[in-house]
Design a protein around this motif. Sequence first.
Motif, PDB file in Angstrom:
ATOM      1  N   ASP A  30       3.976   1.895  -2.334  1.00  0.00           N
ATOM      2  CA  ASP A  30       5.206   1.166  -2.007  1.00  0.00           C
ATOM      3  C   ASP A  30       4.917  -0.024  -1.094  1.00  0.00           C
ATOM      4  O   ASP A  30       5.495  -1.111  -1.257  1.00  0.00           O
ATOM      5  CB  ASP A  30       6.213   2.106  -1.336  1.00  0.00           C
ATOM      6  CG  ASP A  30       6.836   3.088  -2.313  1.00  0.00           C
ATOM      7  OD1 ASP A  30       6.779   2.831  -3.530  1.00  0.00           O
ATOM      8  OD2 ASP A  30       7.374   4.118  -1.855  1.00  0.00           O
ATOM      9  N   ILE A  31       4.025   0.176  -0.133  1.00  0.00           N
ATOM     10  CA  ILE A  31       3.642  -0.919   0.773  1.00  0.00           C
ATOM     11  C   ILE A  31       2.911  -2.012   0.000  1.00  0.00           C
ATOM     12  O   ILE A  31       3.195  -3.211   0.161  1.00  0.00           O
ATOM     13  CB  ILE A  31       2.760  -0.381   1.917  1.00  0.00           C
ATOM     14  CG1 ILE A  31       3.563   0.540   2.834  1.00  0.00           C
ATOM     15  CG2 ILE A  31       2.163  -1.541   2.727  1.00  0.00           C
ATOM     16  CD1 ILE A  31       2.714   1.326   3.810  1.00  0.00           C
ATOM     17  N   LEU A  32       1.972  -1.614  -0.853  1.00  0.00           N
ATOM     18  CA  LEU A  32       1.178  -2.590  -1.609  1.00  0.00           C
ATOM     19  C   LEU A  32       2.039  -3.383  -2.587  1.00  0.00           C
ATOM     20  O   LEU A  32       1.717  -4.540  -2.903  1.00  0.00           O
ATOM     21  CB  LEU A  32       0.060  -1.875  -2.378  1.00  0.00           C
ATOM     22  CG  LEU A  32      -1.022  -1.193  -1.532  1.00  0.00           C
ATOM     23  CD1 LEU A  32      -2.007  -0.451  -2.429  1.00  0.00           C
ATOM     24  CD2 LEU A  32      -1.770  -2.212  -0.671  1.00  0.00           C
ATOM     25  N   GLN A  33       3.127  -2.765  -3.053  1.00  0.00           N
ATOM     26  CA  GLN A  33       3.939  -3.436  -4.067  1.00  0.00           C
ATOM     27  C   GLN A  33       5.055  -4.295  -3.476  1.00  0.00           C
ATOM     28  O   GLN A  33       5.881  -4.843  -4.212  1.00  0.00           O
ATOM     29  CB  GLN A  33       4.508  -2.400  -5.037  1.00  0.00           C
ATOM     30  CG  GLN A  33       3.412  -1.635  -5.759  1.00  0.00           C
ATOM     31  CD  GLN A  33       3.787  -1.217  -7.172  1.00  0.00           C
ATOM     32  OE1 GLN A  33       4.738  -1.717  -7.755  1.00  0.00           O
ATOM     33  NE2 GLN A  33       3.016  -0.320  -7.732  1.00  0.00           N
ATOM     34  N   LYS A  34       5.043  -4.426  -2.143  1.00  0.00           N
ATOM     35  CA  LYS A  34       6.002  -5.342  -1.525  1.00  0.00           C
ATOM     36  C   LYS A  34       5.729  -6.774  -1.993  1.00  0.00           C
ATOM     37  O   LYS A  34       4.618  -7.112  -2.360  1.00  0.00           O
ATOM     38  CB  LYS A  34       5.914  -5.255  -0.002  1.00  0.00           C
ATOM     39  CG  LYS A  34       6.517  -3.973   0.565  1.00  0.00           C
ATOM     40  CD  LYS A  34       6.440  -3.951   2.089  1.00  0.00           C
ATOM     41  CE  LYS A  34       7.106  -2.703   2.639  1.00  0.00           C
ATOM     42  NZ  LYS A  34       7.006  -2.628   4.125  1.00  0.00           N
ATOM     43  N   HIS A  86      -1.150   1.508   8.960  1.00  0.00           N
ATOM     44  CA  HIS A  86      -2.541   1.145   8.704  1.00  0.00           C
ATOM     45  C   HIS A  86      -2.745   0.291   7.451  1.00  0.00           C
ATOM     46  O   HIS A  86      -3.870  -0.079   7.143  1.00  0.00           O
ATOM     47  CB  HIS A  86      -3.388   2.416   8.600  1.00  0.00           C
ATOM     48  CG  HIS A  86      -3.267   3.306   9.795  1.00  0.00           C
ATOM     49  ND1 HIS A  86      -3.786   2.968  11.025  1.00  0.00           N
ATOM     50  CD2 HIS A  86      -2.663   4.503   9.961  1.00  0.00           C
ATOM     51  CE1 HIS A  86      -3.512   3.930  11.891  1.00  0.00           C
ATOM     52  NE2 HIS A  86      -2.838   4.861  11.282  1.00  0.00           N
ATOM     53  N   VAL A  87      -1.666   0.013   6.738  1.00  0.00           N
ATOM     54  CA  VAL A  87      -1.769  -0.843   5.558  1.00  0.00           C
ATOM     55  C   VAL A  87      -0.874  -2.064   5.775  1.00  0.00           C
ATOM     56  O   VAL A  87       0.352  -1.965   5.705  1.00  0.00           O
ATOM     57  CB  VAL A  87      -1.355  -0.093   4.276  1.00  0.00           C
ATOM     58  CG1 VAL A  87      -1.490  -1.031   3.074  1.00  0.00           C
ATOM     59  CG2 VAL A  87      -2.218   1.142   4.080  1.00  0.00           C
ATOM     60  N   ASP A  88      -1.486  -3.185   6.046  1.00  0.00           N
ATOM     61  CA  ASP A  88      -0.770  -4.444   6.262  1.00  0.00           C
ATOM     62  C   ASP A  88      -0.730  -5.203   4.937  1.00  0.00           C
ATOM     63  O   ASP A  88      -1.781  -5.605   4.427  1.00  0.00           O
ATOM     64  CB  ASP A  88      -1.489  -5.263   7.328  1.00  0.00           C
ATOM     65  CG  ASP A  88      -0.792  -6.585   7.624  1.00  0.00           C
ATOM     66  OD1 ASP A  88       0.212  -6.890   6.941  1.00  0.00           O
ATOM     67  OD2 ASP A  88      -1.259  -7.307   8.517  1.00  0.00           O
ATOM     68  N   PRO A  89       0.447  -5.383   4.349  1.00  0.00           N
ATOM     69  CA  PRO A  89       0.524  -6.105   3.076  1.00  0.00           C
ATOM     70  C   PRO A  89      -0.153  -7.469   3.120  1.00  0.00           C
ATOM     71  O   PRO A  89      -0.737  -7.912   2.127  1.00  0.00           O
ATOM     72  CB  PRO A  89       2.032  -6.235   2.841  1.00  0.00           C
ATOM     73  CG  PRO A  89       2.628  -5.092   3.585  1.00  0.00           C
ATOM     74  CD  PRO A  89       1.760  -4.925   4.811  1.00  0.00           C
ATOM     75  N   ALA A  90      -0.100  -8.121   4.273  1.00  0.00           N
ATOM     76  CA  ALA A  90      -0.732  -9.440   4.383  1.00  0.00           C
ATOM     77  C   ALA A  90      -2.244  -9.342   4.263  1.00  0.00           C
ATOM     78  O   ALA A  90      -2.910 -10.240   3.732  1.00  0.00           O
ATOM     79  CB  ALA A  90      -0.354 -10.084   5.713  1.00  0.00           C
ATOM     80  N   VAL A 102      -3.954  -7.277   2.435  1.00  0.00           N
ATOM     81  CA  VAL A 102      -4.396  -7.014   1.065  1.00  0.00           C
ATOM     82  C   VAL A 102      -3.788  -7.977   0.053  1.00  0.00           C
ATOM     83  O   VAL A 102      -3.969  -7.816  -1.151  1.00  0.00           O
ATOM     84  CB  VAL A 102      -4.066  -5.556   0.663  1.00  0.00           C
ATOM     85  CG1 VAL A 102      -4.762  -4.566   1.582  1.00  0.00           C
ATOM     86  CG2 VAL A 102      -2.564  -5.322   0.678  1.00  0.00           C
ATOM     87  N   ALA A 103      -3.066  -8.985   0.552  1.00  0.00           N
ATOM     88  CA  ALA A 103      -2.331  -9.889  -0.343  1.00  0.00           C
ATOM     89  C   ALA A 103      -3.241 -10.617  -1.318  1.00  0.00           C
ATOM     90  O   ALA A 103      -2.845 -10.894  -2.455  1.00  0.00           O
ATOM     91  CB  ALA A 103      -1.535 -10.895   0.484  1.00  0.00           C
ATOM     92  N   ASP A 104      -4.468 -10.947  -0.891  1.00  0.00           N
ATOM     93  CA  ASP A 104      -5.376 -11.682  -1.772  1.00  0.00           C
ATOM     94  C   ASP A 104      -6.445 -10.774  -2.376  1.00  0.00           C
ATOM     95  O   ASP A 104      -7.443 -11.253  -2.917  1.00  0.00           O
ATOM     96  CB  ASP A 104      -6.057 -12.830  -1.011  1.00  0.00           C
ATOM     97  CG  ASP A 104      -6.936 -12.327   0.122  1.00  0.00           C
ATOM     98  OD1 ASP A 104      -6.750 -11.169   0.558  1.00  0.00           O
ATOM     99  OD2 ASP A 104      -7.826 -13.091   0.566  1.00  0.00           O
ATOM    100  N   LYS A 105      -6.232  -9.434  -2.309  1.00  0.00           N
ATOM    101  CA  LYS A 105      -7.202  -8.482  -2.848  1.00  0.00           C
ATOM    102  C   LYS A 105      -6.666  -7.867  -4.142  1.00  0.00           C
ATOM    103  O   LYS A 105      -5.523  -7.409  -4.197  1.00  0.00           O
ATOM    104  CB  LYS A 105      -7.496  -7.364  -1.838  1.00  0.00           C
ATOM    105  CG  LYS A 105      -7.942  -7.863  -0.465  1.00  0.00           C
ATOM    106  CD  LYS A 105      -9.233  -8.680  -0.544  1.00  0.00           C
ATOM    107  CE  LYS A 105      -9.675  -9.133   0.842  1.00  0.00           C
ATOM    108  NZ  LYS A 105     -10.866 -10.008   0.801  1.00  0.00           N
ATOM    109  N   SER A 106      -7.506  -7.834  -5.146  1.00  0.00           N
ATOM    110  CA  SER A 106      -7.097  -7.253  -6.427  1.00  0.00           C
ATOM    111  C   SER A 106      -7.720  -5.885  -6.665  1.00  0.00           C
ATOM    112  O   SER A 106      -7.390  -5.220  -7.651  1.00  0.00           O
ATOM    113  CB  SER A 106      -7.474  -8.191  -7.587  1.00  0.00           C
ATOM    114  OG  SER A 106      -8.863  -8.461  -7.574  1.00  0.00           O
ATOM    115  N   PHE A 107      -8.628  -5.465  -5.769  1.00  0.00           N
ATOM    116  CA  PHE A 107      -9.236  -4.144  -5.915  1.00  0.00           C
ATOM    117  C   PHE A 107      -9.170  -3.440  -4.561  1.00  0.00           C
ATOM    118  O   PHE A 107      -9.939  -3.745  -3.647  1.00  0.00           O
ATOM    119  CB  PHE A 107     -10.683  -4.248  -6.406  1.00  0.00           C
ATOM    120  CG  PHE A 107     -11.272  -2.919  -6.824  1.00  0.00           C
ATOM    121  CD1 PHE A 107     -10.600  -2.088  -7.697  1.00  0.00           C
ATOM    122  CD2 PHE A 107     -12.489  -2.503  -6.331  1.00  0.00           C
ATOM    123  CE1 PHE A 107     -11.136  -0.861  -8.071  1.00  0.00           C
ATOM    124  CE2 PHE A 107     -13.040  -1.283  -6.705  1.00  0.00           C
ATOM    125  CZ  PHE A 107     -12.355  -0.463  -7.581  1.00  0.00           C
TER     126      PHE A 107
END
Length: 346
Positions: free
Chosen positions: A103-107, A193-197, A199-204
């Motif tokens: 849910d966090i990653l899909q923001k 511990h998961v900041d969407p910012a 991982v914003a430019d990470k695809s894996f």
Amino acid sequence: MENPADTIKRIKASMGDSLAILGHHYQSDEVIQFADIRGDSLELSRKIDSLDAEHIVFCGVYFMAESAATLSREGQKIHIPDTTATCPMADMAEAGRVRNVLDILQKNGRNIIPLTYVNSSAAVKGVVGEYGGSVCTSANAKTMLAWALKQGDGVLFLPDKHLARNTANALNVPEDTRIILPVDVIDGDPALHVDPALVADKSFIIWPGYCPIHEEFTLESMETIRANEPDAKIVVHPECDPALVAAADGDGSTTFLIKYAEEASEGATVYIGTEENLVNRLTALYAGKKTIKPLMAHQCEDMGKITVEKLAQKLLTLETATPVTVSDDIKEPARLALQRMLDVCA
């Protein structure tokens, strides 16, 4: 009083085709001798549908019995001799935490496709199925990761960080597109511990789990073998650290490791980096023809919870035992995740 081995033989003979005992490669010789079918976890589960047996006893760890229950037909009962035989790696990814992370990653509208290693609970497979993802094995991880990378904006690979990185290396996934989530997501609040910012430019995106057995293998042990036995070959399971995989002569699933030992030339020496029960079985099988040795001596304690005594006791109580079940709300999306894999790898 009848000894456990004789109990197992007697019940197997009396029940005939209505009973099937499945044994994972990492089981001890004492247990595996009674298995009607041997294999890795998914290989065994995929045979469930073709079995006539009403009672199927899975000698392995709990997530494997869950996978069997997910793929079983109506009327089939799945049993495991010890329900406390869990998988530490699978336990590192709890379904609620996986859902929270997704849910966090899909923001911000990102479509992150989850891909879970088969070494995960049915509940996690269910979450993965809900979010459009699938399952992989160590044998088909490259195929499934290539599929997942084409389905959305990125992939969350779980729970094994080493299989994730080794598979990404094999597919030449750029390092700057990868990130391993903080280990705190395993037992802390994922939201902290998961900041969407980040991982914003990470695809894996990689879950920080690992197999405690394969984590124990060291590069130093390989270097010692290279120095003392330069002609020896070394092959490892892809749950090992990428540094070991890079230094090995080959890596792959248990099926790959078994085949490598089989095809090694007569007189060859092969060191295998995986759970010791399998390696010791290969050592005995090829004694006098070739030398098969464990890279290091490590056995899975949870696999070891399945004993001849517990198997005999389970067989004695089959008619009254509570089988392993998966609730429909988990079973359907978990089956969907597994089916996606079967379709891609058909």
